[in-house]
Design a protein around this motif. Structure first.
Motif, mmCIF file in Angstrom:
data_model
loop_
_atom_site.group_PDB
_atom_site.id
_atom_site.type_symbol
_atom_site.label_atom_id
_atom_site.label_comp_id
_atom_site.label_asym_id
_atom_site.label_seq_id
_atom_site.Cartn_x
_atom_site.Cartn_y
_atom_site.Cartn_z
ATOM 1 N N PHE A 33 0.845 -1.191 0.000
ATOM 2 C CA PHE A 33 0.000 0.000 0.000
ATOM 3 C C PHE A 33 0.883 1.245 0.000
ATOM 4 N N LEU A 34 0.424 2.291 -0.660
ATOM 5 C CA LEU A 34 1.118 3.574 -0.666
ATOM 6 C C LEU A 34 0.675 4.398 0.533
ATOM 7 N N VAL A 35 1.630 5.006 1.220
ATOM 8 C CA VAL A 35 1.315 5.860 2.365
ATOM 9 C C VAL A 35 0.983 7.263 1.860
ATOM 10 N N LEU A 36 -0.136 7.798 2.323
ATOM 11 C CA LEU A 36 -0.577 9.129 1.928
ATOM 12 C C LEU A 36 -0.206 10.156 2.993
ATOM 13 N N GLY A 37 0.340 11.291 2.562
ATOM 14 C CA GLY A 37 0.618 12.406 3.452
ATOM 15 C C GLY A 37 -0.553 13.365 3.506
ATOM 16 N N SER A 38 -0.518 14.285 4.476
ATOM 17 C CA SER A 38 -1.661 15.197 4.618
ATOM 18 C C SER A 38 -1.264 16.571 5.159
ATOM 19 N N SER A 39 -0.086 17.046 4.774
ATOM 20 C CA SER A 39 0.281 18.424 5.117
ATOM 21 C C SER A 39 -0.258 19.363 4.054
ATOM 22 N N ASN A 40 -0.815 20.501 4.457
ATOM 23 C CA ASN A 40 -1.326 21.458 3.475
ATOM 24 C C ASN A 40 -0.238 22.458 3.083
ATOM 25 N N VAL A 41 -0.525 23.278 2.077
ATOM 26 C CA VAL A 41 0.485 24.180 1.531
ATOM 27 C C VAL A 41 0.913 25.239 2.551
ATOM 28 N N ASP A 42 -0.014 25.687 3.410
ATOM 29 C CA ASP A 42 0.330 26.728 4.376
ATOM 30 C C ASP A 42 1.283 26.205 5.437
ATOM 31 N N GLU A 43 1.076 24.963 5.894
ATOM 32 C CA GLU A 43 1.986 24.385 6.876
ATOM 33 C C GLU A 43 3.367 24.158 6.274
ATOM 34 N N ALA A 44 3.408 23.781 5.005
ATOM 35 C CA ALA A 44 4.704 23.623 4.344
ATOM 36 C C ALA A 44 5.415 24.965 4.233
ATOM 37 N N LEU A 45 4.669 26.007 3.868
ATOM 38 C CA LEU A 45 5.239 27.343 3.729
ATOM 39 C C LEU A 45 5.854 27.810 5.050
ATOM 40 N N ARG A 46 5.163 27.585 6.133
ATOM 41 C CA ARG A 46 5.629 27.985 7.461
ATOM 42 C C ARG A 46 6.645 26.999 8.036
ATOM 43 N N GLY A 47 6.667 25.777 7.469
ATOM 44 C CA GLY A 47 7.518 24.731 8.026
ATOM 45 C C GLY A 47 6.926 24.124 9.271
ATOM 46 N N SER A 103 3.967 13.357 7.933
ATOM 47 C CA SER A 103 3.825 14.162 6.713
ATOM 48 C C SER A 103 4.740 13.620 5.619
ATOM 49 N N SER A 104 5.705 12.792 6.006
ATOM 50 C CA SER A 104 6.584 12.142 5.031
ATOM 51 C C SER A 104 5.913 10.860 4.572
ATOM 52 N N ALA A 105 5.535 10.839 3.319
ATOM 53 C CA ALA A 105 4.761 9.720 2.792
ATOM 54 C C ALA A 105 5.198 9.445 1.362
ATOM 55 N N ASP A 106 4.453 8.610 0.680
ATOM 56 C CA ASP A 106 4.761 8.346 -0.727
ATOM 57 C C ASP A 106 4.275 9.484 -1.612
ATOM 58 N N ILE A 107 3.032 9.908 -1.418
ATOM 59 C CA ILE A 107 2.458 11.032 -2.160
ATOM 60 C C ILE A 107 1.481 11.772 -1.258
ATOM 61 N N ASN A 108 1.205 13.025 -1.619
ATOM 62 C CA ASN A 108 0.327 13.862 -0.802
ATOM 63 C C ASN A 108 -0.658 14.602 -1.715
ATOM 64 N N PRO A 109 -1.942 14.250 -1.673
ATOM 65 C CA PRO A 109 -2.903 14.887 -2.580
ATOM 66 C C PRO A 109 -3.300 16.305 -2.210
ATOM 67 N N VAL A 140 12.742 17.676 1.237
ATOM 68 C CA VAL A 140 12.285 16.288 1.411
ATOM 69 C C VAL A 140 10.763 16.231 1.530
ATOM 70 N N LEU A 141 10.105 17.288 1.098
ATOM 71 C CA LEU A 141 8.652 17.306 1.158
ATOM 72 C C LEU A 141 8.080 16.187 0.289
ATOM 73 N N THR A 142 7.075 15.513 0.804
ATOM 74 C CA THR A 142 6.429 14.441 0.037
ATOM 75 C C THR A 142 5.927 14.977 -1.295
ATOM 76 N N PRO A 143 6.173 14.259 -2.401
ATOM 77 C CA PRO A 143 5.643 14.719 -3.698
ATOM 78 C C PRO A 143 4.143 14.984 -3.605
ATOM 79 N N SER A 144 3.759 16.206 -3.962
ATOM 80 C CA SER A 144 2.386 16.655 -3.743
ATOM 81 C C SER A 144 1.704 17.010 -5.060
ATOM 82 N N TYR A 145 0.420 16.740 -5.107
ATOM 83 C CA TYR A 145 -0.419 17.207 -6.207
ATOM 84 C C TYR A 145 -0.320 18.727 -6.265
ATOM 85 N N HIS A 146 -0.025 19.262 -7.447
ATOM 86 C CA HIS A 146 0.116 20.712 -7.582
ATOM 87 C C HIS A 146 -1.242 21.350 -7.827
ATOM 88 N N ALA A 147 -1.658 22.239 -6.912
ATOM 89 C CA ALA A 147 -2.973 22.873 -7.056
ATOM 90 C C ALA A 147 -2.953 24.364 -6.795
#
Length: 732
Positions: free
Chosen positions: A510-524, A532-538, A651-658
């Motif tokens: 199974f692929l592990v899904l991440g769930s950090s949003n763009v604002d939390e990434a921006l702020r770190g 938040s480290s996963a295979d992909i993050n939608p 090292v941010l999880t590869p994320s869907y670009h939106a």
């Protein structure tokens, strides 16, 4: 009346998968021919897939493209239909992004791209050169094996158009639709009536209207038919190409394809009246005047007729109302389709999500639930490819297949609540309720024993045991104790993802899904290498504000009613002990609100503001609410933590670009990750400006705060206060 039947398509191509791509191209041509179309337009670089990136630098990629084109032209696919095929071509040692126009097993013309996309997610100048010769067509020598197979030694190559006996046709490619000196203007003044556009355009929230407006405008001012084709699906990376191919004539859209779909191939057609174009252009005196003395462009003569005459069974296609999805629909349907493509192409058997009961992970869970709903719906509608993929991934046997989204989710989706002594009953209950609504296989796993074992080991090594801040510990102890919990969850999530299928006698992983949003990434505001480290993050490029609006929408439209309660709960990490007089809250921890973070993100990325210009913009924006000194402190606080945590983006999880202010480091936001977080020059300048503004402000009467009606805002509620906007063209 000259009637022309044209076709365009959305194709779900996969970078470097030549077999699949060629099969999709052939099927789209067959469908176009079955409909009676005599022109078929495909997406940009459709033979290779758009997202090949540095594979474009490999000689193999170009060679395989020619092999695929030879295969296509050796059969009857192009008999009686003009096909635009996208592929890379090398001419005189220079690599070009090209459209190849083929008819009756011959190449009529090769059109290299003249304006390359080279910002945001796009790096076309890394792989291709732009064609600059605007006044000539050169003779291109075909590869020997292609020339022998087609009995054709060469083909015209460059900028120009094809003049048939009854219609003139020319091409634009993706970015050229948005350029200020677009090729179609000179071509239209030379009498070209039909324009094709092969595009590789990704989805981004609230951007489809710009693309549609550009397509309508392309024919509104100069007249003509515009046939736009696009990729649709996950091409192998972070982007989701959102289709929405369309056909426009004289400013009206007469056909529009789906924006979000699980289909690999979607062909749409329209019957267009070319005499209506001549009439339209003839009614514009300025067009007639400019066309009368416009310099002539090169063209290729094609001794064929493509049009038919009007009869009682054939008539022009009427305009349609353009369909736009609301942002909440975009948030669910784009990532849902992207996840399905990723799942079926990765070889995985499903997804695993650490589900905390908070807004972010619950949004991801709802998106996976929506994906399951879309799969079942498409199977009900007769999509055999989706059915075959679902049977394989869900490991159905004896002719069974998904008929219920909750049953399907139970097979392919694990959710795990990893609670500690700091977790509340409320989040545990919300996670369980949502999992039941979606149908996921849900686990409630206490992890205190693992954390205690690590702390005991630390105590054995050092003789000390850290304490939380509320229990008298230092900031270092408090942060360390929070990070232990977060990182244990990451390790456990990957262990469960790899072993739970084995436990249930299933093959695969199974692929592990991440769930950090763009604002939390921006702020770190996330722990490096935590869950938040996963295979992909939608949702990695979706803002917190948009996610909360999505949760309210999904509670109703996806029938996951627990999302309403989740949205109303204050965001909390639940990594510190809960006390009668203390409850950990995200916005308090960050020292800024999510609304403020969104404003910082847009100014930093979209409007290209450094600390000082951001301060100046926000002084205007927040005038009457905060003093210049307070604004300055907020800006400095943001840039301090943005700088300190920038390394996490590597090292941010590869994320869907939106979202256009994504800080994702590897592709979209190219900035260094080691900063002087004190920003001494810039912060000193902010302090000087704040003191000066404060002095001037004190000498003036109190300002009247603006009313909501006075503010011009965009979709995220932030007024446009910077001079100059982002280039809207790239990737639209």
């Amino acid at each position: 009346m000259r009637l022309l039947k044209v076709a365009t398509c959305n194709l779900n191509q996969w970078a470097m998968d030549f077999d699949t791509n060629l099969r999709n191209i052939k099927e789209s041509i067959s469908k176009a021919k079955e409909s009676g179309a005599v022109i078929r337009v495909g997406p940009e670089l459709e033979i290779t897939g758009y997202g090949c990136e540095d594979h474009f630098l490999e000689q193999d990629t170009v060679a395989h493209s020619w092999e695929c084109l030879k295969n296509l032209l050796s059969g009857d696919w192009t008999d009686g239909i003009l096909c635009s095929i996208g592929m890379p071509i090398i001419y005189q040692s220079v690599r070009y992004n090209c459209q190849v126009f083929c008819l009756n097993r011959r190449i009529l013309m090769i059109r290299p791209k003249m304006c390359l996309a080279n910002d945001g997610n796009y790096r076309e100048f890394r792989w291709f050169s732009a064609w600059t010769l605007k006044d000539e067509l050169v003779d291109f020598q075909l590869p020997n094996d292609v020339a022998e197979a087609l009995s054709q030694e060469s083909a015209p190559f460059g900028y120009g158009y094809i003049q048939f006996l009854d219609v003139a046709i020319a091409a634009e490619t993706c970015e050229e639709l948005f350029t200020s000196d677009a090729p179609r203007i000179a071509l239209a003044l030379n009498g070209v009536e039909v324009f094709t556009n092969a595009s590789g355009s990704h989805h981004q929230l609230r951007k489809l209207n710009l693309r549609i407006d550009a397509i309508k405008s392309a024919t509104l001012f100069c007249g003509g038919v515009y046939i736009y084709s696009n990729h649709q699906g996950c091409d192998g990376g972070r982007l989701y190409y959102d289709g929405c191919s369309c056909i426009a004539i004289n400013g009206d859209v007469v056909a529009q394809g789906s924006q979000f779909s699980l289909k690999d191939i979607e062909v749409l057609t329209a019957q267009v009246d070319l005499d209506a174009i001549a009439s339209y252009r003839g009614s514009i005196s300025s067009f007639r005047e400019q066309a009368s003395h416009k310099s002539k462009l090169p063209f290729v003569k094609a001794p064929y007729k493509l049009c038919t005459s009007m009869n009682l069974q054939i008539f022009p296609t009427s305009p349609v109302k353009v369909k736009y999805h609301c942002p909440e629909e975009e948030i669910v349907f784009g990532p849902s389709c992207w996840l399905w493509d990723y799942l079926r192409r990765s070889g995985a058997s499903g997804f695993l999500l650490p589900l905390s009961g908070g807004a972010d992970s619950s949004s991801v869970a709802a998106i996976v639930g929506s994906m399951c709903q879309l799969v079942v719906k498409d199977i009900e509608n007769g999509d055999e490819q989706v059915k075959a993929d679902a049977i394989r991934i869900g490991q159905y046997k004896n002719g069974e297949y998904p008929t219920n989204s909750k049953e399907f989710a139970n097979r392919i989706f694990y959710t795990v609540y990893m609670g500690t002594e700091n977790s509340s009953d409320a989040t545990r209950s919300r996670a369980k309720k949502l999992a039941d609504e979606i149908g996921s296989w849900h686990l409630d796993v206490p992890i205190d024993s693992v954390i205690s074992a690590l702390l005991s080991l630390f105590q054995t090594i050092t003789g000390k045991r850290p304490r939380y801040k509320v229990d008298g510990g230092s900031n270092a102890e408090n942060l360390g104790l929070q990070n232990i919990q977060a990182r244990v969850r990451m390790v456990l999530a990957f262990m469960l993802a790899s072993l739970m299928p084995w436990v249930h006698n299933k093959s695969g992983f199974f692929l592990v899904l991440g769930s950090s949003n763009v604002d939390e990434a921006l702020r770190g505001y996330l722990t490096k290498y935590d869950c938040s480290s996963a295979d992909i993050n939608p949702i990695g490029s979706v803002s917190k504000q948009d996610l909360r609006a999505f949760l309210r929408w999904a509670a109703i439209h996806l029938s996951y009613t627990s999302l309403k309660e989740i949205e109303e709960a204050p965001p909390t990490a639940e990594l510190e002990p809960i006390r009668p007089d203390y409850n950990q809250l995200d916005e308090v921890d960050m020292g800024m609100t999510y609304e403020e973070l969104s404003a910082y993100g847009r100014l930093r990325k979209i409007f290209r503001c450094g600390p000082v210009s951001m301060f100046q913009n926000l002084c205007h924006r927040w005038c009457g609410r905060l003093t210049p000194t307070e604004v300055g402190e907020k800006v400095k606080h943001f840039f301090k933590y943005y700088s300190i945590n920038r390394h996490k983006m590597t090292v941010l999880t590869p994320s869907y670009h939106a979202e256009s202010y994504s800080p994702e480091d590897n592709r979209f936001d190219l900035r260094q990750f080691l900063y002087n977080s004190r920003w001494p020059f810039q912060f000193r300048k902010i302090d000087e400006l704040a003191r000066d503004l404060q002095t001037k402000q004190q000498a003036l009467p109190p300002p009247v705060p603006p009313t909501p009606e006075d503010e011009s805002t965009n979709g995220s509620g932030m007024g446009v206060v910077a001079a100059g906007a982002a280039n809207p063209s790239a990737g639209l």
